[in-house]
Design a protein around this motif. Structure first.
Motif, PDB file in Angstrom:
ATOM      1  N   ASP A 298      -2.047 -13.526  -3.401  1.00 16.53           N
ATOM      2  CA  ASP A 298      -2.982 -12.568  -3.902  1.00 16.53           C
ATOM      3  C   ASP A 298      -2.489 -11.137  -3.481  1.00 16.53           C
ATOM      4  OD1 ASP A 298      -5.209 -11.800  -5.088  1.00 16.53           O
ATOM      5  OD2 ASP A 298      -6.378 -11.181  -3.214  1.00 16.53           O
ATOM      6  N   THR A 299      -2.198 -10.991  -2.301  1.00 18.12           N
ATOM      7  CA  THR A 299      -1.780  -9.428  -1.777  1.00 18.12           C
ATOM      8  C   THR A 299      -0.583  -9.141  -2.423  1.00 18.12           C
ATOM      9  OG1 THR A 299      -2.779  -9.791   0.342  1.00 18.12           O
ATOM     10  CG2 THR A 299      -1.275  -8.131   0.481  1.00 18.12           C
ATOM     11  N   LEU A 300       0.294  -9.979  -2.647  1.00 20.02           N
ATOM     12  CA  LEU A 300       1.780  -9.584  -3.268  1.00 20.02           C
ATOM     13  C   LEU A 300       1.531  -9.403  -4.782  1.00 20.02           C
ATOM     14  CD1 LEU A 300       4.608  -8.707  -2.656  1.00 20.02           C
ATOM     15  CD2 LEU A 300       5.148 -11.439  -2.976  1.00 20.02           C
TER      16      LEU A 300
ATOM     17  N   ARG B 236      -0.964  -8.475  -6.465  1.00 22.57           N
ATOM     18  CA  ARG B 236      -1.868  -7.206  -6.504  1.00 22.57           C
ATOM     19  C   ARG B 236      -0.935  -6.020  -6.248  1.00 22.57           C
ATOM     20  NH1 ARG B 236      -6.952  -5.567  -7.197  1.00 22.57           N
ATOM     21  NH2 ARG B 236      -7.454  -7.625  -6.775  1.00 22.57           N
ATOM     22  N   GLY B 237      -0.087  -6.157  -5.259  1.00 20.68           N
ATOM     23  CA  GLY B 237       0.771  -4.985  -4.791  1.00 20.68           C
ATOM     24  C   GLY B 237       1.993  -4.689  -5.940  1.00 20.68           C
ATOM     25  N   LEU B 238       2.415  -5.722  -6.422  1.00 20.01           N
ATOM     26  CA  LEU B 238       3.452  -5.616  -7.593  1.00 20.01           C
ATOM     27  C   LEU B 238       2.774  -5.253  -8.784  1.00 20.01           C
ATOM     28  CD1 LEU B 238       5.327  -8.827  -6.854  1.00 20.01           C
ATOM     29  CD2 LEU B 238       6.211  -6.638  -6.419  1.00 20.01           C
ATOM     30  N   CYS B 239       1.646  -5.623  -9.044  1.00 16.15           N
ATOM     31  CA  CYS B 239       1.182  -5.181 -10.398  1.00 16.15           C
ATOM     32  C   CYS B 239       0.617  -3.873 -10.405  1.00 16.15           C
ATOM     33  CB  CYS B 239      -0.012  -6.285 -10.897  1.00 16.15           C
ATOM     34  SG  CYS B 239       0.389  -7.738 -11.207  1.00 16.15           S
ATOM     35  N   SER B 240       0.145  -3.547  -9.474  1.00 14.77           N
ATOM     36  CA  SER B 240      -0.308  -2.059  -9.076  1.00 14.77           C
ATOM     37  C   SER B 240       0.882  -1.101  -9.022  1.00 14.77           C
ATOM     38  CB  SER B 240      -0.978  -1.647  -7.643  1.00 14.77           C
ATOM     39  OG  SER B 240      -2.295  -2.675  -7.769  1.00 14.77           O
ATOM     40  N   GLY B 241       2.046  -1.456  -8.831  1.00 17.36           N
ATOM     41  CA  GLY B 241       3.191  -0.755  -8.687  1.00 17.36           C
ATOM     42  C   GLY B 241       3.995  -0.799 -10.074  1.00 17.36           C
ATOM     43  N   GLY B 242       3.291  -1.407 -11.052  1.00 22.31           N
ATOM     44  CA  GLY B 242       4.271  -1.442 -12.197  1.00 22.31           C
ATOM     45  C   GLY B 242       5.215  -2.697 -12.462  1.00 22.31           C
ATOM     46  N   ARG B 243       5.209  -3.607 -11.539  1.00 18.06           N
ATOM     47  CA  ARG B 243       6.205  -4.525 -11.665  1.00 18.06           C
ATOM     48  C   ARG B 243       5.480  -6.091 -12.023  1.00 18.06           C
ATOM     49  NH1 ARG B 243      10.020  -4.189  -6.290  1.00 18.06           N
ATOM     50  NH2 ARG B 243      10.521  -6.208  -7.049  1.00 18.06           N
ATOM     51  N   ILE B 244       4.886  -5.761 -13.082  1.00 20.06           N
ATOM     52  CA  ILE B 244       4.191  -7.038 -13.570  1.00 20.06           C
ATOM     53  C   ILE B 244       4.830  -8.263 -14.062  1.00 20.06           C
ATOM     54  CG2 ILE B 244       2.469  -7.647 -15.541  1.00 20.06           C
ATOM     55  CD1 ILE B 244       2.181  -4.487 -15.946  1.00 20.06           C
ATOM     56  N   ALA B 245       6.058  -8.190 -14.438  1.00 16.63           N
ATOM     57  CA  ALA B 245       6.618  -9.317 -14.558  1.00 16.63           C
ATOM     58  C   ALA B 245       6.760 -10.191 -13.164  1.00 16.63           C
ATOM     59  CB  ALA B 245       8.324  -8.772 -15.128  1.00 16.63           C
ATOM     60  N   ASP B 246       7.100  -9.192 -12.155  1.00 19.57           N
ATOM     61  CA  ASP B 246       7.386  -9.824 -10.816  1.00 19.57           C
ATOM     62  C   ASP B 246       6.159 -10.560 -10.437  1.00 19.57           C
ATOM     63  OD1 ASP B 246      10.203  -9.258 -10.661  1.00 19.57           O
ATOM     64  OD2 ASP B 246       9.807  -7.388  -9.559  1.00 19.57           O
ATOM     65  N   GLY B 247       4.904 -10.164 -10.638  1.00 13.20           N
ATOM     66  CA  GLY B 247       3.671 -10.405 -10.522  1.00 13.20           C
ATOM     67  C   GLY B 247       3.436 -11.625 -10.982  1.00 13.20           C
ATOM     68  N   ILE B 248       3.766 -11.709 -12.123  1.00 12.97           N
ATOM     69  CA  ILE B 248       3.510 -12.915 -12.930  1.00 12.97           C
ATOM     70  C   ILE B 248       4.642 -14.227 -12.557  1.00 12.97           C
ATOM     71  CG2 ILE B 248       3.935 -14.029 -15.364  1.00 12.97           C
ATOM     72  CD1 ILE B 248       3.082 -11.339 -16.483  1.00 12.97           C
TER      73      ILE B 248
ATOM     74  N   GLU C 133       0.811  -1.188  -0.085  1.00  4.20           N
ATOM     75  CA  GLU C 133       0.035  -0.003   0.201  1.00  4.20           C
ATOM     76  C   GLU C 133       0.934   1.140   0.045  1.00  4.20           C
ATOM     77  OE1 GLU C 133      -3.766   1.776  -0.124  1.00  4.20           O
ATOM     78  OE2 GLU C 133      -3.488  -0.211  -0.032  1.00  4.20           O
ATOM     79  N   CYS C 134       1.846   1.341   0.534  1.00  2.68           N
ATOM     80  CA  CYS C 134       2.926   2.306   0.908  1.00  2.68           C
ATOM     81  C   CYS C 134       3.914   2.427  -0.518  1.00  2.68           C
ATOM     82  CB  CYS C 134       3.379   2.274   2.026  1.00  2.68           C
ATOM     83  SG  CYS C 134       2.794   2.443   3.717  1.00  2.68           S
ATOM     84  N   GLY C 135       3.784   1.324  -1.375  1.00  2.19           N
ATOM     85  CA  GLY C 135       4.642   1.432  -2.541  1.00  2.19           C
ATOM     86  C   GLY C 135       6.033   0.939  -2.133  1.00  2.19           C
ATOM     87  N   LYS C 136       6.520   0.280  -1.071  1.00  2.00           N
ATOM     88  CA  LYS C 136       7.621   0.023  -0.712  1.00  2.00           C
ATOM     89  C   LYS C 136       7.544  -1.905  -0.976  1.00  2.00           C
ATOM     90  CE  LYS C 136       8.233   2.981   2.910  1.00  2.00           C
ATOM     91  NZ  LYS C 136       8.372   3.435   4.425  1.00  2.00           N
ATOM     92  N   LEU C 137       7.700  -1.963  -2.311  1.00  5.16           N
ATOM     93  CA  LEU C 137       7.668  -3.299  -2.842  1.00  5.16           C
ATOM     94  C   LEU C 137       8.673  -4.303  -2.568  1.00  5.16           C
ATOM     95  CD1 LEU C 137       5.841  -2.501  -6.306  1.00  5.16           C
ATOM     96  CD2 LEU C 137       4.726  -3.194  -4.087  1.00  5.16           C
ATOM     97  N   ASP C 138       9.679  -3.494  -2.500  1.00  2.13           N
ATOM     98  CA  ASP C 138      11.174  -4.682  -2.453  1.00  2.13           C
ATOM     99  C   ASP C 138      10.831  -5.116  -0.850  1.00  2.13           C
ATOM    100  OD1 ASP C 138      12.120  -4.228  -4.668  1.00  2.13           O
ATOM    101  OD2 ASP C 138      13.368  -2.291  -3.946  1.00  2.13           O
ATOM    102  N   GLU C 139      10.352  -4.189   0.303  1.00  9.22           N
ATOM    103  CA  GLU C 139      10.285  -4.681   1.611  1.00  9.22           C
ATOM    104  C   GLU C 139       9.105  -5.756   1.447  1.00  9.22           C
ATOM    105  OE1 GLU C 139      10.662  -1.741   0.688  1.00  9.22           O
ATOM    106  OE2 GLU C 139      11.665  -0.392   2.081  1.00  9.22           O
TER     107      GLU C 139
END
Length: 631
Positions: free
Chosen positions: A392-394, A396-408, A365-371
């Motif tokens: 599901d949470t991770l 969604r967070g990754l894809c919302s933050g533009g890291r779609i490849a990591d989400g996949i 939610e805070c955009g701190k995706l690495d953490e």
């Protein structure tokens, strides 16, 4: 009448016959330490009987014990055997065993054995038969039932039907001269309160006092709990004044009730009263109070409450800490939440999957995706099983933050684990949402097609909706969408976008706006293109106020407007003759780094070229131009 209540005449010397051992019992049972030549104690045999896997094994163990020299069965061993038989509802065999007790022990069964039978019948819903046990005690064993026996029967009846229990108390117990004791009244109070017959509970309380009984805290707490459960917390609180002294349960009930009502002030007052009386609330009440404080944004106070409870020797568990962590995350103080995680580990309270899920959601939610990803890996290292919410949470967070490849990639891990996580469409919709946010609509459509092997029905419906929208059949598309949602389906962001476009083309802007709200409810925040479609739709139907409000909401939610967001509004205000609003929007867009295009200048110039336009308007525009040039 059942055979158990009318037993056959069996000579005292008769013994029951046992079948061959189904589970051979060793001469040296591993769970009990005695040699093959030593004699086990009755406690040893009772333990073996209770842990037997079947009634026949329990009976064989009972018989086996008699082969040891100098071993004699006791009331305790008979009770253990009867308890095991009742658990398997072997009441016919219970009758036979019961008949052996006088010959074996030289006296009738004790009260504990009869209570075991009564409770066994209660679990078997044999309430009528349980009533007859008191008759059996007199007719077969010449033993008058004690108050304890009557209370056991009463408890079984009250659990089944409070009216049946009250009749038994009035006719049988009082008819035998048994006035009852505090346990009797406690059982009746529990039955009345569990059926919300609170007024009758107060009458019972009055009856107790009139008969010289001082109601104990259990009786008062039962009545207070019923009052609180029915929203009469104030009445329950006033009842405390009648008690000789409240106990910890009293405060647990009242604190929980105030929390349920959202009355934080009174809940905190009750907490202080509890502490001052020398009690510490239990973990359930404390967790509810922590949740209420956190929901009110008073997270530091919640942390202090937990600290005080621990200092006073109270129990704080993982759920309590999770409530505190959730509170920190809701305020955006995720690092504080992570500090709580480390502190609870240091105190020997181990986090669970929910603890990590809350923190992962907070960091996303805070955009701190690495953490968030680090916590995901930490879960794997410390051996906490990842559940569906984690993935599901991770994702969604990754894809919302533009890291779609990591989400996949995380989605692939989820698919490998399978199990209970299979068949959940939300993570896949998150991938589509991520592609939609980046306006990669062709890729989003391609991914939707690939989803067909996992979710054929959902993908088929989505494809039909998209097809209807492409062909201009918006009414059919909306009908299919409503059917899909009505059956519990969750359409993807791609479906929402196309349908919003189509509804706006059909000038159903209100319907399109409702669809956008559905997107937000499903945690899919619209991108600027979707907002622009609605803003343009409102402007075309003349609802400039709604369009301007939507622009404000868009900016307030962190979505940066572009030229398409401002163009229809500026043109609309110019056509309305509201140059001040139009110029204000031009100034706003320039401040945000959006350069006006020729269409916007044309709108302003067309307005100024109209006959009768005052000179001050032209000066206003000239000032704007000078300001833009200087900037």
């Amino acid at each position: 009448m059942p055979a158990f209540l009318n037993p056959p005449k069996i000579p005292l010397s008769t013994t029951f016959h046992l079948r061959p051992l189904l589970f051979p019992i060793p001469s040296k049972p591993s769970i009990i330490s005695f040699s093959s030549t030593s004699t086990p104690t009755p406690e040893d045999i009772s333990h073996l009987i209770v842990t037997a896997h079947s009634p026949s094994q329990a009976l064989q163990t009972f018989k086996w014990a008699t082969h040891f020299p100098n071993f004699h069965h006791t009331q305790a061993t008979f009770k253990s055997l009867i308890q095991k038989l009742c658990a398997f509802r072997r009441f016919d065999t219970v009758q036979t065993v019961l008949n052996q007790i006088p010959a074996s022990l030289g006296g009738p069964p004790d009260d504990d054995i009869f209570i075991t039978i009564i409770r066994g019948m209660g679990r078997a819903r044999m309430t009528r038969q349980a009533i007859q046990i008191s008759n059996l005690m007199v007719s077969q064993f010449g033993k008058n039932p004690s108050t304890k026996i009557f209370n056991s029967v009463l408890d079984v009846l009250v659990r089944e039907d409070i009216d049946l229990g009250r009749e038994f108390f009035r006719k049988r117990m009082m008819g035998c001269g048994i006035q009852g004791d505090e346990y009797t009244f406690g059982i009746l109070m529990k039955g009345l309160c569990s059926t919300n017959r609170i007024d009758e509970g107060f009458r019972l309380l009055k009856l107790m006092k009139s008969q010289g009984f001082a109601p104990n805290p259990v009786i008062y707490n039962t009545l207070i709990h019923a009052l609180c459960r029915n929203g009469k917390v104030g009445r329950g609180r006033s009842l405390v004044n009648e008690m000789d002294g409240p106990n910890a349960v009293t405060f647990n009930v009242l604190i929980s009730a105030y929390c349920k009502e959202g009355d934080l002030v009174r809940a905190l007052v009750m907490l202080e009263t509890c502490f001052s009386c020398g009690f510490v609330p239990d973990v359930v009440a404390i967790t509810k109070l922590v949740e209420l404080l956190c929901n009110d944004g008073r997270v530091m106070e919640a942390a202090e409450v937990l600290e005080r409870v621990e200092r006073k020797g109270g129990v704080v568990d993982t759920i309590s800490y999770n409530a505190l962590i959730k509170g920190f995350c809701q305020l955006g103080k995720v690092k504080m939440g992570k500090r709580v995680l480390k502190e609870m580990e240091g105190k020997g309270c181990l986090p669970n999957v929910s603890t990590y899920n809350l923190l992962i959601a907070g960091f996303c939610e805070c955009g701190k995706l690495d953490e968030a990803v680090d916590l995901f890996r930490e879960m794997q290292m410390v051996g906490i099983s990842l559940d569906y919410v984690t993935y599901d949470t991770l994702i969604r967070g990754l894809c919302s933050g533009g890291r779609i490849a990591d989400g996949i990639r995380i989605l692939g891990m989820m698919e490998e684990n399978g199990g209970k996580m299979a068949g959940r469409i939300s993570p896949y919709n998150s991938i589509i949402y991520g592609l939609y946010r980046e306006n990669r609509l062709e890729e989003a459509h391609g991914f939707l097609v690939k989803m067909g092997r996992f979710f054929p029905r959902a993908v088929d419906r989505s494809s039909k909706i998209l097809g209807f929208c492409r062909d201009g059949k918006i009414e059919e598309a909306k009908r299919l969408y409503d059917q899909m949602v009505g059956e519990g389906g969750v359409p993807s962001a791609l479906v929402h976008m196309r349908l919003i476009d189509g509804l706006c083309e059909e000038q159903d802007v209100r319907g399109a706006f409702e669809l956008m709200n559905d997107m937000v409810v499903n945690a899919c925040f619209p991108i600027v293109v979707t907002f622009n479609t609605l803003i343009d739709g409102f402007c075309r139907e003349g609802s400039l106020g709604s369009a301007a409000s939507l622009l404000e909401e868009m900016v307030g939610r962190g979505c940066l407007p572009d030229i398409g967001s401002y163009r229809p509004l500026i043109d609309g205000f110019c056509r309305r003759g509201n140059l001040q609003r139009a110029v204000g929007l031009v100034a706003e867009m320039v401040e945000k780094g959006v350069v006006p295009d020729r269409f916007i200048w044309n709108s302003l110039l067309l307005f100024l070229n109209q006959e009768g336009i005052e000179c001050k308007h032209r000066l206003h525009v000239n000032s704007l131009l000078n300001w833009i040039c200087e900037g």
